[in-house]
Design an enzyme around this catalytic site. Structure first.
Site, PDB file in Angstrom:
ATOM      1  N   SER A 133       1.196  -1.251   0.211  1.00 65.12           N
ATOM      2  CA  SER A 133       0.117   0.142   0.163  1.00 65.12           C
ATOM      3  C   SER A 133       0.890   1.207  -0.202  1.00 65.12           C
ATOM      4  CB  SER A 133      -1.056   0.674   1.574  1.00 65.12           C
ATOM      5  OG  SER A 133      -1.742   1.442   1.914  1.00 65.12           O
ATOM      6  N   TYR A 146      -1.923   0.095  11.125  1.00 65.02           N
ATOM      7  CA  TYR A 146      -1.675  -0.360   9.429  1.00 65.02           C
ATOM      8  C   TYR A 146      -0.624  -0.035   8.876  1.00 65.02           C
ATOM      9  CZ  TYR A 146      -3.544  -1.144   4.686  1.00 65.02           C
ATOM     10  OH  TYR A 146      -3.654  -1.274   3.531  1.00 65.02           O
TER      11      TYR A 146
END
Length: 248
Positions: A133, A146
C-alpha cells in the site's frame, strides 16, 4: 501435455483479490482462489475457466502448509490478503488491532510465501507479487498500526528480492493508494457505513479493484527477464497519503 501455469491469489473472495483472479484467468492462468470465505470463492471459481477454490486462513501456518502440499505446481503467487482496523492515534490504539493487522499483512504474507517458494523456484520462472500500500511508503495520522504493518510487507518484499537474486523468481511489489472497494473502509471502521463513505467523499474517481488488478496482471505478464520491483498506483486526485483533491 504441459500443465497450465498456475497462479495462487490470497484474499480472493472480494475486492482486489477477486478482480486479480479474474484478470489472471483472462490471461490464461489456472487460478487457485484462497480465502477464508469458502462460499465466496466457490462462487467466483464457478465463473472462471480452470479455477479452483480453497478455504484458507493465511495466519494459520499449519493450514498454509497443507494448502501448499496440495498443489501440483505454482508459477505465480499474489499475496493480496490483508486489511486495516481502526484509525485511532498511537496514544490510544488497541494493541489487539495492531497485532491482528501484523498477523495478516506481514505474517500471512510470510507464511504463504515460505510455503510456496519451493514450487515457485521449481517452476523455473516464478513470480511473487506482494500487495502492499502507499501506507507502506509514507505515514499519516491515525494510520499507525496499518502503516507499520504495510511497511513490514514492503520490507519483506524488498528483502526477499535481494535474497532471491540469481534464482528464477521475481518479486514484485504493487502499492495502491486510494482504492474504493466494497469492504476495505467498511472493515476498517467496523461496519460504520457513514465513516467508510467519508473516506471517498468528494473524490471524483478513486481507483477501483479492477484498476489495481489490471496493474498486477500487467506486471505479472511482462517477459521473464523484466522485474517490476515496485509499482505505486494512485488515482489522479491523490498526490500523497495526505494530499487528496476533493470536489465541493
Amino acid at each position: 501435455m504441459t500443465a497450465a501455469r498456475t497462479a495462487v491469489v490470497t484474499g480472493a473472495s472480494s475486492g482486489i483479490g477477486a478482480a486479480t483472479a479474474r484478470k489472471l484467468a483472462e490471461a490464461g492462468y489456472r487460478v487457485i482462489l484462497a480465502a477464508r470465505r469458502k462460499d465466496r470463492i466457490e462462487e467466483l471459481a464457478a465463473e472462471l475457466p480452470h479455477a479452483e477454490a480453497y478455504a484458507l486462513d493465511v495466519t494459520d501456518r499449519a493450514a498454509v502448509d497443507a494448502f501448499a502440499a496440495s498443489l501440483d505446481r505454482c508459477d505465480v503467487l499474489v499475496d493480496n490478503a490483508g486489511g486495516a482496523l481502526g484509525t485511532d492515534p498511537v496514544a490510544t490504539a488497541d494493541p489487539a488491532d495492531w497485532r491482528a493487522m501484523y498477523e495478516v499483512n506481514v505474517l500471512g504474507v510470510l507464511n504463504v510465501t515460505q510455503a510456496l517458494l519451493p514450487a515457485l523456484t521449481a517452476s523455473g520462472d516464478g513470480t511473487v507479487v506482494v500487495l502492499s500500500s502507499t501506507a507502506g511508503h509514507g505515514t499519516y495520522e491515525g494510520g499507525g498500526g496499518y502503516v507499520a504493518a504495510k511497511h513490514g510487507a514492503h520490507v519483506l518484499a524488498e528483502t526477499l528480492r535481494l535474497e532471491l537474486c540469481g534464482q528464477p523468481v521475481r518479486v514484485i511489489e504493487v502499492a495502491p493508494g486510494m482504492v474504493r472497494t466494497d469492504e476495505f473502509a467498511l472493515t476498517r471502521f467496523r461496519g460504520d457505513e457513514a465513516k467508510a463513505a467519508k473516506v471517498y467523499e468528494g473524490v471524483a474517481e478513486p481507483l477501483t479493484a479492477d484498476d489495481v488488478a489490471d496493474t498486477i496482471a500487467w506486471a505479472v505478464t511482462r517477459p521473464a527477464h523484466v522485474n517490476i520491483d515496485l509499482l505505486v498506483v494512485r488515482p489522479r486526485a491523490q498526490a500523497s497519503n495526505t494530499k487528496v483533491h476533493r470536489q465541493a
